[in-house]
Scaffold this motif. Sequence first.
Motif, PDB file in Angstrom:
ATOM      1  N   TYR A  94       0.824  -1.213   0.068  1.00  0.00           N
ATOM      2  CA  TYR A  94       0.033  -0.012   0.124  1.00  0.00           C
ATOM      3  C   TYR A  94       0.965   1.188  -0.149  1.00  0.00           C
ATOM      4  O   TYR A  94       1.844   1.309   0.785  1.00  0.00           O
ATOM      5  CB  TYR A  94      -0.904  -0.096   1.260  1.00  0.00           C
ATOM      6  N   ASN A  97      -2.946   6.448  -2.442  1.00  0.00           N
ATOM      7  CA  ASN A  97      -3.839   5.250  -2.777  1.00  0.00           C
ATOM      8  C   ASN A  97      -3.341   4.207  -3.956  1.00  0.00           C
ATOM      9  O   ASN A  97      -4.197   3.855  -4.555  1.00  0.00           O
ATOM     10  CB  ASN A  97      -5.126   5.510  -2.875  1.00  0.00           C
ATOM     11  N   GLU A 135     -11.069   4.312  -3.266  1.00  0.00           N
ATOM     12  CA  GLU A 135     -11.156   3.893  -1.812  1.00  0.00           C
ATOM     13  C   GLU A 135     -10.593   2.611  -1.661  1.00  0.00           C
ATOM     14  O   GLU A 135     -10.718   1.767  -2.559  1.00  0.00           O
ATOM     15  CB  GLU A 135     -12.739   3.884  -1.342  1.00  0.00           C
ATOM     16  N   VAL A 136     -10.115   2.195  -0.541  1.00  0.00           N
ATOM     17  CA  VAL A 136      -9.398   0.553  -0.360  1.00  0.00           C
ATOM     18  C   VAL A 136     -10.385  -0.069   0.783  1.00  0.00           C
ATOM     19  O   VAL A 136     -10.252   0.877   1.925  1.00  0.00           O
ATOM     20  CB  VAL A 136      -8.050   0.571  -0.072  1.00  0.00           C
ATOM     21  N   SER A 166      -0.218   1.898   4.897  1.00  0.00           N
ATOM     22  CA  SER A 166      -0.796   2.843   4.197  1.00  0.00           C
ATOM     23  C   SER A 166      -0.653   4.341   5.158  1.00  0.00           C
ATOM     24  O   SER A 166      -0.889   5.647   4.743  1.00  0.00           O
ATOM     25  CB  SER A 166      -2.291   2.793   4.261  1.00  0.00           C
ATOM     26  N   GLN A 196      -4.860   7.341   4.672  1.00  0.00           N
ATOM     27  CA  GLN A 196      -5.327   7.592   3.186  1.00  0.00           C
ATOM     28  C   GLN A 196      -6.978   7.138   3.257  1.00  0.00           C
ATOM     29  O   GLN A 196      -7.500   7.006   4.282  1.00  0.00           O
ATOM     30  CB  GLN A 196      -4.282   6.801   2.368  1.00  0.00           C
ATOM     31  N   ASN A 197      -7.455   7.072   2.007  1.00  0.00           N
ATOM     32  CA  ASN A 197      -8.669   6.359   1.855  1.00  0.00           C
ATOM     33  C   ASN A 197      -8.822   5.037   2.084  1.00  0.00           C
ATOM     34  O   ASN A 197      -8.975   4.360   1.224  1.00  0.00           O
ATOM     35  CB  ASN A 197      -9.486   7.089   0.494  1.00  0.00           C
ATOM     36  N   GLU A 198      -8.786   4.544   3.258  1.00  0.00           N
ATOM     37  CA  GLU A 198      -8.893   3.195   3.400  1.00  0.00           C
ATOM     38  C   GLU A 198      -9.781   2.754   4.500  1.00  0.00           C
ATOM     39  O   GLU A 198      -9.752   3.914   5.424  1.00  0.00           O
ATOM     40  CB  GLU A 198      -7.639   2.575   3.670  1.00  0.00           C
TER      41      GLU A 198
END
Lengths: 80, 998
Positions: B248, B252, B283-284, B430, B450-452
Amino acid sequence: MRSQNEFSYGGDATVKRPDLNKEISDQEWDNFVYNRKSLRGKHWELWQHISGCRQWIKVERDTATHEIFMTLKANEEISL
Amino acid sequence: MTQSFRLNDVGLINRDKKISFKFNGVTYYGYEGDTLASALIANGVHLVGRSFKYHRPRGFFGAGVDEPYAIVQLYRNGETEPNIKATEQELFEGLEAKSVNCWPSVNFDVGAINNFLKIFLPAGFYYKTFMWPKSFWYKVYEPFIRKAAGLGVASTKHDKERYEHKYEYCDLLIAGSGPSGLASAYAAAKNGARVILAEDKSRFGGTLLTSDVNIGNQTGKEWADGIISELKEMPNVTVKNRSQVFGYYDHNMLVMSERISDHLPSTKKFHPKQRLWYIRAKEVLISSGSIERPLVFGNNDTPGVMLSSAAKEYLKVYGVLVGKKPLIFTNNDSGYETAIELKKNGVDPIILDTRKDPHSEIIDEAKNLGIEIKFSYVVVAAQGYKKVKSADISKISDDKEQLGTIENIKCDCICVSGFWTPTIHLASQSGNKTQFKEEIDAFIPGESKQNEKTLGAANGIYTLDETLKSSFEVGNEISKKITNKENKVSFPNVVEKKSTVHDKFWCVPLPKGKNYKRFLDFQNDVAVSDIEIALREGYRSIEHVKRYTTLGMATDQGKTSNLNGLQLVSKIENKVVPAVGHTTFRPPYTPVSIGAIVGREIGKHSKPTRKSPMHFWHEKNNAVFVDAGVWLRPRYYKQGNETLFEGSKREAKNVRTNVGVCDVTTLGKIDIKGPDAAELLNRVYTNAWLKLPVGKARYGVMLREDGIVMDDGTTTRISENHYHMTTTTAQAANVLSHLEYYLQLVWPDLNVNVVSSTEQWAGAAIAGPKSRDLLQKLFPNSDVSNEGLPFMGYMEGDLFGVKARIFRISFSGELAYEVNVESDYGNFMWEKIMEIGEEFQIQPYGTEALSTLRIEMGHVAGSELDGRTIPYDNSLEGLLSKKKDFIGKRSLTREAFTAEDRQKVVGVVPLDKKTSIPEGSHLVKDSNAPLPNPKLGYISASCWSVEHDNPFSLAILKNGKNMIGEKLYVMSPLKNKVIPVEIVSSHYVDPKGERVRS
């Protein structure tokens, strides 16, 4: 958006070369040639679009997260 | 061999397809759908290797990526690969595997003596041992360690397989296809989001394949199969099995390795073996599940001791029993699930539960099935060497400090469960700051960086109902924001057995008088005692403890060992676990093959190949090529059976006696135009440029700001405001960037434009005493006499209708010219030169002869201008203008650069005039001085002087100015040579430079 691998890193963008023919101390010259802060965080850097338009640009980048905040053309001044 | 541990009717394997394979030379059979591990266990094979340090027997511990033991050398389709986990390698017809880390064989292993020497191999043994006596290192220690240690052997052959890279983007990347991955993917896909769902294993479903649950009146597996087949039909969804999201990164970006052909006997034509995916996801969702923790007790590394979840997976997925007399040792309810499955399949397990009096639905079921359960019991030690034969067990006091009477019971495997550790690697990579969750004794992701988002067991949620509910919810919410659509799916009814809290106990105390090894890290043989030693020796930071003891290192990266290590450190240090902290999780999560990382950029695909317009002529005329940066240049033109040495000598000699021609197209060329062009040159070169007349060339040296020589070359004034600069082949790109830097950033007031013209011009250097005669015939209408075209002169000419530039410059020290024509006419020019040159005995010469000619002239080039030398070192100080400033001038006043005994280029001749001097050798005063022998300088370039017919070298020598005539020694430890030499002037041929002006 251009891919990062088209660019080449060129060091600290805030360093100013002393004028030609100007008498300066060893310390001032060393500061220009060698001494760098190696900051963690926001940092103004030079990059050249080496596989593209060949322009040198100034990039404000976070050295820890790689986030890019702002870019300037070669002839634009950085306001710190 | 029969599959005596295989059940008849359980599992997801295909019993109609029998597969034969070999392990350590013995042929076995398994079924389609097996892994190498499940097939070996089905055949009763539990001894697969030897441990890293003590060479203790190793079996199987897990059933997936967490496996620390079962690492094999794999042979597939004529290739071999090390470090393959048997638990991950799918079986294919003809598979061959061998044990690693054992010599001469897995059953009789010389290194096992280490097991009896273990008191000499404590924590940090690499740092402490093998230090003395010094002479033992090369002859005794190193060969022994190399032979006895290591995990497999990398192939030295070229890998014929194809590996690919793929770039992809999506709205949601979901890592893991267990219940949380399936539920979130399904909800997001229904809302129209672009989804990639990645599963490491060949089968989708994760724990749903092994757990006894019911979702919407279906078994877990039926429900998973239904979701997957629906997802596969949807155009906005990509479903990938055998694909591990292992890294990661920033913004992202995640990287996934897909194993496309590893499970097949050979790769299909035009298919890659593996594919690396670079995925940029909005997104993750991390649905990577959790890994069971071991319990720690004496000899807990004996083959047959394994995770209870692995035992259940071997049974439910592969129909394989890990043992027929199993012992279940657990501190929580998960062990019971395994026991129940075993019992249902006709095996009688015994459960040892560390808890005193737990109550739950699962425990009740076990009791009802008549399974024997011993509460407040522990396994003290496993007994048996190559396989568990029995277990020493005992009651344990309520405070878990005191053991009772030791009893010995027969068993053939011990299934351990020490509760669950969420797989938080991706979240941590991340940038997520993890947090410790007391209730599960483990870390879970904290605030997202992040977007996770992390779901299900990876987030410490261990009930199916809650996992599915929250995952449906998250999948729906996140995708809704991206697609602005909501197509809510109905939530299925979930039936699962309720469990109760686990016991925090995880490490069994040693019984009095016994010093059993209790292992934490099974791959690196790190035991409880090693951590204790490290802490006693003052290591405090968990990162230091890791490196000193190797806890959590190597191919499994401590997937089963990290938390127990932390718990131990926290116990000894009397700190809570979060205060100890965990070591940093770094990508990759699982090992990735070098081939996958490199992808298609191998061999000639690794960089572009540049060829001059005359390349095909060179090819036709037996040129042997050499790489010069990305260019291919002729090294010499082979005649008959000539060696490089003979051929280059012939070519160089012909230049000195007749005339030769060399392809110099590769030299960097920069076109410089503008009213301030002369001023720019005056600033970048060290010598004066303002007064160069039109039609003249000048040699120049440019420095970096630190005073080091950057490049040299000639620049010619073509017209008033137009210059043609040449650079060395290697520095062409750097010099252009250098000029652009100063023009754009430092001196934007200079009105100059620079552009590379390297590819626009083809160049031929014509050198030798007969070169003028040849040139006159090539350009009959031009006056190329010494007066008409003097040394460093320039003119334009007409080469049979083609416009040419003629420069009188010399690299060889001979009378010489360089002719440039537009690239498209390069071959025409070359053929004309060869055709007309015939009467002058012309021969083409390659880079080797070119080097010979310049070395014996004492002309410095790349090997002297190596980024470490200043003008003085290269005897170029005469080119330093005192009257003007230039780039790097200020640095030349530095103390070291002005020292009296500063290094300088000199010539070196062997006293016997016969022995060639290896490049890179050192110059010393006394060849017998004790080591380290003071080094006075180094040989930068060597050749066989064709002028003097003996070896000649250039060297950069300390106090070189005053060393001419001295006798020194050249030493090359690599070539085992000591050569007595004399120091001479670097100008070995025509020191006055008369020939170039003749």
